[in-house]
Motif scaffolding. Structure first.
Motif, short mmCIF file in Angstrom:
data_model
loop_
_atom_site.label_atom_id
_atom_site.label_comp_id
_atom_site.label_asym_id
_atom_site.label_seq_id
_atom_site.Cartn_x
_atom_site.Cartn_y
_atom_site.Cartn_z
N UNK A 218 0.98 -1.22 0.05
CA UNK A 218 0.05 -0.09 -0.25
C UNK A 218 1.14 1.83 -0.04
N UNK A 219 1.85 0.94 1.08
CA UNK A 219 2.62 2.17 0.88
C UNK A 219 3.60 1.87 0.83
N UNK A 220 3.94 1.35 -0.59
CA UNK A 220 5.56 1.33 -1.75
C UNK A 220 6.03 2.09 -1.45
N UNK B 41 7.34 9.74 -3.41
CA UNK B 41 6.37 10.85 -3.62
C UNK B 41 5.88 12.25 -3.15
N UNK B 42 5.26 11.13 -1.83
CA UNK B 42 4.75 12.38 -0.58
C UNK B 42 5.64 12.70 0.73
N UNK C 112 0.87 15.14 3.98
CA UNK C 112 -0.13 15.07 4.21
C UNK C 112 -0.70 15.34 5.78
N UNK C 113 -1.95 15.46 6.14
CA UNK C 113 -2.09 16.24 7.33
C UNK C 113 -2.25 15.43 8.30
N UNK D 203 -4.71 5.12 -4.74
CA UNK D 203 -3.92 4.66 -5.85
C UNK D 203 -2.89 3.96 -6.12
N UNK D 204 -3.42 2.89 -5.44
CA UNK D 204 -3.08 0.95 -5.98
C UNK D 204 -4.64 0.84 -6.64
#
Length: 94
Positions: A28-30, A36-37, A78-79, A91-92
């Motif tokens: 999920x958090x590849x 990117x984030x 992200x907040x 995104x996934x």
């Protein structure tokens, strides 16, 4: 549902392949998502920087929301955790 599947579910032994709604955190958090984030190259690096021990989503649920949200806000674009999780999920599924 066949008995053997029900038994596995009751015993908590269903795997990610058997449950498509449960995606491993690393998938999920590849690395591409984290790059990117955030300024980190992996979710493991993100977790380590916050001094958290996270292997499952349940582990995240055991961290006080305010503490984890602050870490997300400080180390990512992200907040809070909810926004990060929603974006990763979207995104996934692309």
């Amino acid at each position: 549902m066949p008995f053997d599947e029900l038994l596995k579910e009751l015993q908590g032994q269903k795997t990610a392949q058997e449950d498509p709604n449960h995606v491993p955190l690393g998938q999920l958090f590849n690395d591409a998502f984290m790059g990117k984030y955030s300024n980190m190259n992996s979710f493991a690096e993100f977790v380590e920087k916050g001094n958290f021990k996270i292997e499952t989503r349940e582990d995240i649920g055991n961290i006080p929301d305010e503490l984890f949200d602050r870490h997300v806000a400080r180390e990512t674009k992200f907040a809070d955790w909810k926004a990060m999780l929603e974006t990763a999920t979207k995104e996934l599924s692309k």
